[in-house]
Design a protein around this motif. Structure first.
Motif, short mmCIF file in Angstrom:
data_model
loop_
_atom_site.label_atom_id
_atom_site.label_comp_id
_atom_site.label_asym_id
_atom_site.label_seq_id
_atom_site.Cartn_x
_atom_site.Cartn_y
_atom_site.Cartn_z
N UNK A 8 0.74 -1.18 -0.02
CA UNK A 8 0.09 0.05 -0.02
C UNK A 8 0.81 1.14 0.05
N UNK A 9 1.90 1.19 0.64
CA UNK A 9 2.74 2.40 0.90
C UNK A 9 3.28 2.54 -0.55
N UNK A 10 3.90 1.62 -1.02
CA UNK A 10 4.51 1.64 -2.37
C UNK A 10 3.56 2.33 -3.55
N UNK A 11 2.36 1.91 -3.45
CA UNK A 11 1.51 2.50 -4.31
C UNK A 11 1.03 3.88 -4.08
N UNK A 12 0.82 4.28 -2.92
CA UNK A 12 0.70 5.76 -2.53
C UNK A 12 1.70 6.42 -3.00
N UNK A 96 -2.99 10.41 8.30
CA UNK A 96 -2.91 8.73 8.33
C UNK A 96 -3.57 8.36 6.97
N UNK A 97 -3.08 7.31 6.48
CA UNK A 97 -3.53 6.89 5.17
C UNK A 97 -3.67 5.49 5.14
N UNK A 103 -13.61 -0.71 -1.63
CA UNK A 103 -13.50 -0.47 -3.09
C UNK A 103 -12.07 -0.32 -3.36
N UNK A 104 -11.16 -0.55 -2.66
CA UNK A 104 -9.49 -0.71 -2.88
C UNK A 104 -9.06 0.59 -3.19
N UNK A 105 -9.75 1.65 -2.76
CA UNK A 105 -9.20 3.03 -3.19
C UNK A 105 -8.29 3.51 -2.05
N UNK A 119 -10.23 6.61 19.15
CA UNK A 119 -9.62 6.12 20.34
C UNK A 119 -9.76 7.29 21.46
N UNK A 120 -9.89 8.37 21.32
CA UNK A 120 -9.92 9.34 22.42
C UNK A 120 -11.19 10.25 21.97
N UNK A 121 -12.47 9.88 21.97
CA UNK A 121 -13.24 10.87 21.62
C UNK A 121 -13.93 12.02 22.67
N UNK A 122 -13.45 11.75 23.79
CA UNK A 122 -13.65 12.55 24.79
C UNK A 122 -12.79 14.12 24.57
N UNK A 123 -11.90 13.78 23.61
CA UNK A 123 -11.00 15.10 23.41
C UNK A 123 -11.11 15.82 22.21
N UNK A 124 -12.33 15.19 21.70
CA UNK A 124 -12.69 15.68 20.26
C UNK A 124 -13.85 16.55 20.28
N UNK A 125 -14.08 17.33 21.36
CA UNK A 125 -15.36 18.24 21.29
C UNK A 125 -15.07 19.41 20.10
N UNK A 126 -14.04 19.68 19.67
CA UNK A 126 -14.06 20.84 18.95
C UNK A 126 -13.47 20.66 17.38
N UNK A 127 -13.77 19.23 17.02
CA UNK A 127 -13.42 18.95 15.73
C UNK A 127 -14.48 17.91 14.91
N UNK A 128 -14.34 17.71 13.74
CA UNK A 128 -15.49 17.09 12.93
C UNK A 128 -15.09 15.85 12.99
N UNK A 129 -15.60 14.92 13.90
CA UNK A 129 -15.30 13.47 13.63
C UNK A 129 -16.05 12.60 12.47
N UNK A 130 -16.82 13.32 11.88
CA UNK A 130 -17.48 13.04 10.73
C UNK A 130 -16.86 13.46 9.35
N UNK A 131 -15.87 14.03 9.32
CA UNK A 131 -15.06 14.53 8.17
C UNK A 131 -14.88 13.46 7.38
N UNK A 132 -14.96 13.76 5.99
CA UNK A 132 -14.69 12.76 4.97
C UNK A 132 -13.22 12.69 4.83
N UNK A 133 -12.70 11.51 4.50
CA UNK A 133 -11.29 11.28 3.81
C UNK A 133 -11.26 11.71 2.40
N UNK A 134 -10.05 12.00 2.06
CA UNK A 134 -9.63 12.22 0.68
C UNK A 134 -8.86 10.90 -0.09
N UNK A 135 -9.49 10.90 -1.19
CA UNK A 135 -8.96 9.91 -1.97
C UNK A 135 -7.15 10.40 -2.45
N UNK A 136 -6.63 9.35 -2.79
CA UNK A 136 -5.36 9.75 -2.88
C UNK A 136 -5.00 10.98 -4.18
N UNK A 137 -6.12 10.58 -5.13
CA UNK A 137 -5.78 11.40 -6.47
C UNK A 137 -6.09 12.82 -6.01
#
Length: 204
Positions: A8-12, A96-97, A103-105, A119-137
Motif C-alpha cells: 500500500x505504501x509503495x502504491x501511494x 493517516x492513510x 473499494x480498494x481506493x 480512540x480518544x473521543x472525549x478530547x474531540x469536542x472541537x473537531x469534526x469526527x464525521x469529516x470525509x477522507x480524501x482519495x489519494x488522487x
C-alpha cells in the motif's frame, strides 16, 4: 494476500510521484524507521521545502491498531485540544492513510480526525469526527497545488515536530532522515531537517 502494508505504501508513493511528474512539481519521501514511535507516522512526504508526516495502514480496520500506541495518542489528542496553534499545524501536515477494504481506493485523512475520534473521543469536542477522507488522487492534486496543501513549510514543520515529540515522549527529539548526498557517487547520508531543507529545491 494478507495485510500487505508495504505494498500500500509503495502504491501511494507511485501515485504521488506520477502526479508530481505530470504537474512538474517536486516530490520526495523519507521513511522514518523507528522514529515512528515518537512521531506517530511512518514517512515524511516532501514537496520542495514543505513537509507532511504520514502514518500508513493496510486498511481502515488497521487504524484501530493505533490503540497499541494509546498512551501517546491520548497525549497527542489532549495536547491538541489545549493548543489551537499546534492543532492548526497538525491539521495541515499530519495524516493517516490506508486502503479502503471495500473499494480498494487509497484514502487519506487528518490523523486527529481519524485516530483521535476513534480512540480518544472525549478530547474531540472541537473537531469534526464525521469529516470525509480524501482519495489519494484528490490529495495529490492539493499536495502539489499552488501553494501546496496538507503540508507545512520547514520552519513551521520543525515547530510542530518539536511540540509533537515533547508532547508524546516528554522531550524534544531531532528527526533524522536517510538521503542521497550530492557527490558523484551514490552515497546515503543521515541528515537533520535543517540539512535536508538546505538541499531541497525552492518553491517556484
Amino acid at each position: 494476500m494478507g495485510k500487505n502494508e508495504s505494498g500500500v505504501i509503495s502504491i501511494f508513493k507511485r501515485v504521488l510521484q506520477s502526479e508530481a511528474e505530470q504537474s512538474c512539481r517536486h516530490f520526495d519521501e523519507f521513511p522514518l524507521g523507528p522514529q515512528d514511535r515518537h512521531l506517530l507516522g511512518d514517512d515524511l512526504w516532501v514537496t520542495y521545502n514543505n513537509f507532511a508526516i504520514v502514518e500508513m495502514k493496510w486498511s481502515e480496520a488497521e487504524i484501530r491498531n493505533e490503540n497499541a500506541k494509546i498512551r501517546r495518542v491520548k497525549l497527542l489528542c489532549k495536547g491538541l485540544a489545549e493548543s489551537p496553534e499546534m492543532a492548526a499545524f497538525h491539521a495541515k501536515c499530519h495524516r493517516i492513510a490506508w486502503r479502503d477494504s471495500q473499494s480498494g481506493r487509497l484514502m487519506s485523512q487528518e490523523y486527529r480526525n481519524r485516530v483521535c475520534c476513534l480512540t480518544c473521543p472525549d478530547t474531540c469536542v472541537d473537531i469534526d469526527c464525521g469529516a470525509a477522507p480524501l482519495a489519494i488522487e484528490d490529495f495529490a492534486k492539493e499536495f502539489f497545488g499552488h501553494p501546496p496543501s496538507h503540508c507545512l513549510p520547514l520552519m513551521e514543520f520543525q515547530s510542530y515536530v518539536k511540540w509533537l515529540t515533547t508532547t508524546v515522549t516528554g522531550a524534544p527529539r531531532e528527526v533524522i532522515v536517510l538521503a542521497l548526498n550530492k557527490s558523484r557517487f551514490t552515497v546515503s547520508e543521515e541528515m537533520t531537517l535543517d540539512q535536508l531543507g538546505a538541499r531541497l529545491p525552492a518553491l517556484p
